[in-house]
Design a protein around this motif. Structure first.
Motif: not given
Length: 99
Positions: A1, A38, A41-45, A77-79, A81
């Protein structure tokens, strides 16, 4: 996403055909998009980027280029994924790339 695609208005078969002001505009747009995503969406790392679609710069059919118009992907990217995110952009869209 959140996968974003930047396509310059002027046609160039790949990113190496862009003029410096066009490159600058692409980079500024990517930065702006990164900031906005960013903030939303705080899940983006992390981030992956693809120039001309399939991992790094592909210039010409022999190099794996399939879309002959300069474009750049920005992929959040997300931790967790991917079981093995090492190696950067390879296979960041599950099921879209084969090895």
């Amino acid at each position: 996403e959140g996968h974003s695609l930047v396509i310059p208005r002027r046609h160039g078969a790949d990113g190496l055909e862009l003029h410096q002001p066009e490159w600058n505009a692409v980079v500024e747009l990517l930065k702006l998009r990164r900031e906005r995503l960013s903030a939303q969406d705080a899940s983006i790392s992390g981030w992956a980027g693809l120039l001309n679609a399939r991992g790094g710069l592909n210039s010409g059919e022999a190099a794996g280029q399939t879309v002959f118009h300069a474009h750049c992907h920005l992929i959040p990217r997300r931790t967790g994924d991917d079981d093995s995110p090492r190696g950067g952009v390879r296979g960041v869209i599950k099921g879209k790339q084969q090895y």
